[in-house]
Design a protein around this motif. Structure first.
Motif, PDB file in Angstrom:
ATOM      1  N   ASP A   1      24.681   9.744 -32.008  1.00  0.00           N
ATOM      2  CA  ASP A   1      24.288   8.945 -30.847  1.00  0.00           C
ATOM      3  C   ASP A   1      23.042   8.105 -31.112  1.00  0.00           C
ATOM      4  O   ASP A   1      22.716   7.212 -30.314  1.00  0.00           O
ATOM      5  CB  ASP A   1      24.025   9.849 -29.638  1.00  0.00           C
ATOM      6  CG  ASP A   1      25.255  10.602 -29.190  1.00  0.00           C
ATOM      7  OD1 ASP A   1      25.107  11.727 -28.664  1.00  0.00           O
ATOM      8  OD2 ASP A   1      26.381  10.081 -29.381  1.00  0.00           O
ATOM      9  N   SER A   2      22.340   8.377 -32.219  1.00  0.00           N
ATOM     10  CA  SER A   2      21.133   7.598 -32.539  1.00  0.00           C
ATOM     11  C   SER A   2      21.511   6.150 -32.764  1.00  0.00           C
ATOM     12  O   SER A   2      22.272   5.825 -33.681  1.00  0.00           O
ATOM     13  CB  SER A   2      20.470   8.159 -33.806  1.00  0.00           C
ATOM     14  OG  SER A   2      19.935   9.438 -33.570  1.00  0.00           O
ATOM     15  N   ASP A   3      20.990   5.260 -31.924  1.00  0.00           N
ATOM     16  CA  ASP A   3      21.323   3.836 -32.032  1.00  0.00           C
ATOM     17  C   ASP A   3      20.556   3.050 -30.968  1.00  0.00           C
ATOM     18  O   ASP A   3      19.734   3.619 -30.230  1.00  0.00           O
ATOM     19  CB  ASP A   3      22.829   3.599 -31.864  1.00  0.00           C
ATOM     20  CG  ASP A   3      23.379   2.731 -32.996  1.00  0.00           C
ATOM     21  OD1 ASP A   3      24.374   3.127 -33.615  1.00  0.00           O
ATOM     22  OD2 ASP A   3      22.783   1.648 -33.238  1.00  0.00           O
TER      23      ASP A   3
ATOM     24  N   ALA B   1      23.107  15.651 -26.630  1.00  0.00           N
ATOM     25  CA  ALA B   1      22.935  14.610 -27.643  1.00  0.00           C
ATOM     26  C   ALA B   1      23.466  15.077 -28.998  1.00  0.00           C
ATOM     27  O   ALA B   1      23.313  16.250 -29.375  1.00  0.00           O
ATOM     28  CB  ALA B   1      21.462  14.250 -27.767  1.00  0.00           C
TER      29      ALA B   1
ATOM     30  N   ASP C   1      23.922  13.814 -33.298  1.00  0.00           N
ATOM     31  CA  ASP C   1      23.291  12.987 -34.328  1.00  0.00           C
ATOM     32  C   ASP C   1      23.799  11.550 -34.286  1.00  0.00           C
ATOM     33  O   ASP C   1      23.021  10.592 -34.401  1.00  0.00           O
ATOM     34  CB  ASP C   1      23.556  13.563 -35.729  1.00  0.00           C
ATOM     35  CG  ASP C   1      22.879  14.898 -35.956  1.00  0.00           C
ATOM     36  OD1 ASP C   1      23.382  15.698 -36.762  1.00  0.00           O
ATOM     37  OD2 ASP C   1      21.823  15.142 -35.311  1.00  0.00           O
TER      38      ASP C   1
ATOM     39  N   LYS D   1      18.663  17.270 -30.717  1.00  0.00           N
ATOM     40  CA  LYS D   1      20.106  17.471 -30.752  1.00  0.00           C
ATOM     41  C   LYS D   1      20.480  18.577 -29.768  1.00  0.00           C
ATOM     42  O   LYS D   1      19.841  19.633 -29.735  1.00  0.00           O
ATOM     43  CB  LYS D   1      20.534  17.851 -32.165  1.00  0.00           C
ATOM     44  CG  LYS D   1      22.015  18.012 -32.356  1.00  0.00           C
ATOM     45  CD  LYS D   1      22.325  18.322 -33.813  1.00  0.00           C
ATOM     46  CE  LYS D   1      23.799  18.563 -34.041  1.00  0.00           C
ATOM     47  NZ  LYS D   1      24.102  18.828 -35.464  1.00  0.00           N
TER      48      LYS D   1
ATOM     49  N   SER E   1      13.273   9.694 -27.586  1.00  0.00           N
ATOM     50  CA  SER E   1      13.543  10.720 -28.596  1.00  0.00           C
ATOM     51  C   SER E   1      13.945  12.007 -27.906  1.00  0.00           C
ATOM     52  O   SER E   1      13.237  12.471 -26.999  1.00  0.00           O
ATOM     53  CB  SER E   1      12.297  10.981 -29.452  1.00  0.00           C
ATOM     54  OG  SER E   1      12.024   9.889 -30.290  1.00  0.00           O
TER      55      SER E   1
ATOM     56  N   THR F   1      16.045   2.297 -27.924  1.00  0.00           N
ATOM     57  CA  THR F   1      16.495   2.988 -29.135  1.00  0.00           C
ATOM     58  C   THR F   1      16.507   4.481 -28.854  1.00  0.00           C
ATOM     59  O   THR F   1      15.491   5.055 -28.446  1.00  0.00           O
ATOM     60  CB  THR F   1      15.547   2.694 -30.316  1.00  0.00           C
ATOM     61  OG1 THR F   1      15.607   1.300 -30.616  1.00  0.00           O
ATOM     62  CG2 THR F   1      15.972   3.492 -31.544  1.00  0.00           C
ATOM     63  N   LEU F   2      17.673   5.070 -29.035  1.00  0.00           N
ATOM     64  CA  LEU F   2      17.818   6.519 -28.871  1.00  0.00           C
ATOM     65  C   LEU F   2      17.709   7.165 -30.237  1.00  0.00           C
ATOM     66  O   LEU F   2      18.435   6.807 -31.171  1.00  0.00           O
ATOM     67  CB  LEU F   2      19.161   6.863 -28.233  1.00  0.00           C
ATOM     68  CG  LEU F   2      19.488   8.352 -28.112  1.00  0.00           C
ATOM     69  CD1 LEU F   2      18.494   9.065 -27.208  1.00  0.00           C
ATOM     70  CD2 LEU F   2      20.916   8.557 -27.600  1.00  0.00           C
ATOM     71  N   GLN F   3      16.786   8.090 -30.349  1.00  0.00           N
ATOM     72  CA  GLN F   3      16.584   8.822 -31.602  1.00  0.00           C
ATOM     73  C   GLN F   3      16.877  10.292 -31.333  1.00  0.00           C
ATOM     74  O   GLN F   3      16.199  10.935 -30.520  1.00  0.00           O
ATOM     75  CB  GLN F   3      15.139   8.639 -32.060  1.00  0.00           C
ATOM     76  CG  GLN F   3      14.791   9.298 -33.368  1.00  0.00           C
ATOM     77  CD  GLN F   3      13.300   9.130 -33.664  1.00  0.00           C
ATOM     78  OE1 GLN F   3      12.453   9.733 -33.011  1.00  0.00           O
ATOM     79  NE2 GLN F   3      12.992   8.287 -34.639  1.00  0.00           N
ATOM     80  N   VAL F   4      17.894  10.817 -32.012  1.00  0.00           N
ATOM     81  CA  VAL F   4      18.244  12.226 -31.853  1.00  0.00           C
ATOM     82  C   VAL F   4      17.645  13.001 -33.009  1.00  0.00           C
ATOM     83  O   VAL F   4      17.973  12.752 -34.180  1.00  0.00           O
ATOM     84  CB  VAL F   4      19.765  12.416 -31.800  1.00  0.00           C
ATOM     85  CG1 VAL F   4      20.106  13.899 -31.639  1.00  0.00           C
ATOM     86  CG2 VAL F   4      20.362  11.607 -30.656  1.00  0.00           C
ATOM     87  N   LYS F   5      16.765  13.923 -32.684  1.00  0.00           N
ATOM     88  CA  LYS F   5      16.064  14.699 -33.702  1.00  0.00           C
ATOM     89  C   LYS F   5      16.804  16.010 -33.964  1.00  0.00           C
ATOM     90  O   LYS F   5      17.374  16.593 -33.047  1.00  0.00           O
ATOM     91  CB  LYS F   5      14.638  14.985 -33.240  1.00  0.00           C
ATOM     92  CG  LYS F   5      13.811  13.723 -33.028  1.00  0.00           C
ATOM     93  CD  LYS F   5      12.411  14.026 -32.539  1.00  0.00           C
ATOM     94  CE  LYS F   5      12.416  14.463 -31.091  1.00  0.00           C
ATOM     95  NZ  LYS F   5      11.023  14.591 -30.542  1.00  0.00           N
TER      96      LYS F   5
END
Lengths: 113, 111
Positions: free
Chosen positions: B81-83, B77, B79, B15, B12, B106-110
């Motif tokens: 890119d989350s995947d 990063a 948004d 952004k 995680s 899993t990449l999570q962009v907050k």
């Protein structure tokens, strides 16, 4: 140009049955590979076929078999289905004659009840 | 044994922050390495390969043979890119038909 196409998209079977999954490679691609992706894990290599010959096999039981046709399409067959065979089955194609990367289809999601 | 390790199941980041997805491999020959992204947990799409040294969507990856690593990086990063990202190794010399995949990150962009 169409990408790699797989059919069916979803399939539900019961234990002990057999299943045939189909894959059409990108036009001009002669190599087809099959992968099994269990939920939450990375894809696992099952087979590669090139020019209708098996070129590689992963660590899967003999219940898994495949073949490639003269038009380079391919079938993956699984006999005596087990609950653990539930997975996304991915097909990938590449030209095969060079180090060109593989292109993947959308997969067939197989559920075993 | 041929193996690909992605040590993080989930990464995680905020952004605008830098991203580094780790990948280590084990291979006795000259490796060929790839990064794939799996959109909607289904279609795998090639993001980049080390021999092309391309930059796709701002991502880069450098093969470090000394550390046997092929980390995926992006300076900022976004948004989109989350995947789910997979590192993969070509398991047969001169033949990309057998790929060995890591477990995925899993990449999570907050926001």
């Amino acid at each position: 140009d169409a990408g790699v196409t797989q059919s069916p998209t979803h399939l539900i079977k019961t234990r002990g049955q057999h299943v045939t999954l189909r894959c059409s490679p990108i036009s001009g691609h002669k190599s087809v590979s099959w992968y099994q992706q269990v939920l939450g894990q990375g894809p696992q290599f099952i087979f590669q076929y090139y020019e209708k010959e098996e070129r590689g096999r992963g660590n899967f039981p003999d219940r898994f078999s495949a073949r490639q046709f003269p038009n380079y399409s391919s079938e993956l067959n699984v006999n005596a289905l087990l609950l653990g065979d539930s997975a996304l089955y991915l097909c990938a194609s590449s030209p095969g004659h060079s180090n060109q990367p593989q292109h993947f289809g959308d997969g067939t999601r197989l559920s075993i009840l | 044994a041929q193996r690909v390790t992605q040590p993080e199941k989930l990464l995680s980041v905020f952004k605008g922050a830098p991203v580094e997805l780790k990948c280590n491999y084990s291979y006795s020959g000259s490796p060929e390495l790839f990064w794939y992204v799996q959109y909607s947990r289904q279609r795998l799409q090639l993001l980049l390969r080390h021999i092309s040294r391309e930059s796709i969507k701002g991502f880069t990856a450098d093969l470090n043979k000394g550390e046997t690593s092929f980390h995926l990086k992006k300076p900022f990063a976004q948004d989109e890119d989350s995947d789910l990202y997979y590192c993969a190794l070509s398991g047969l010399a001169g033949n990309t038909g057998k790929l060995i995949f890591g477990q995925g990150t899993t990449l999570q962009v907050k926001p």
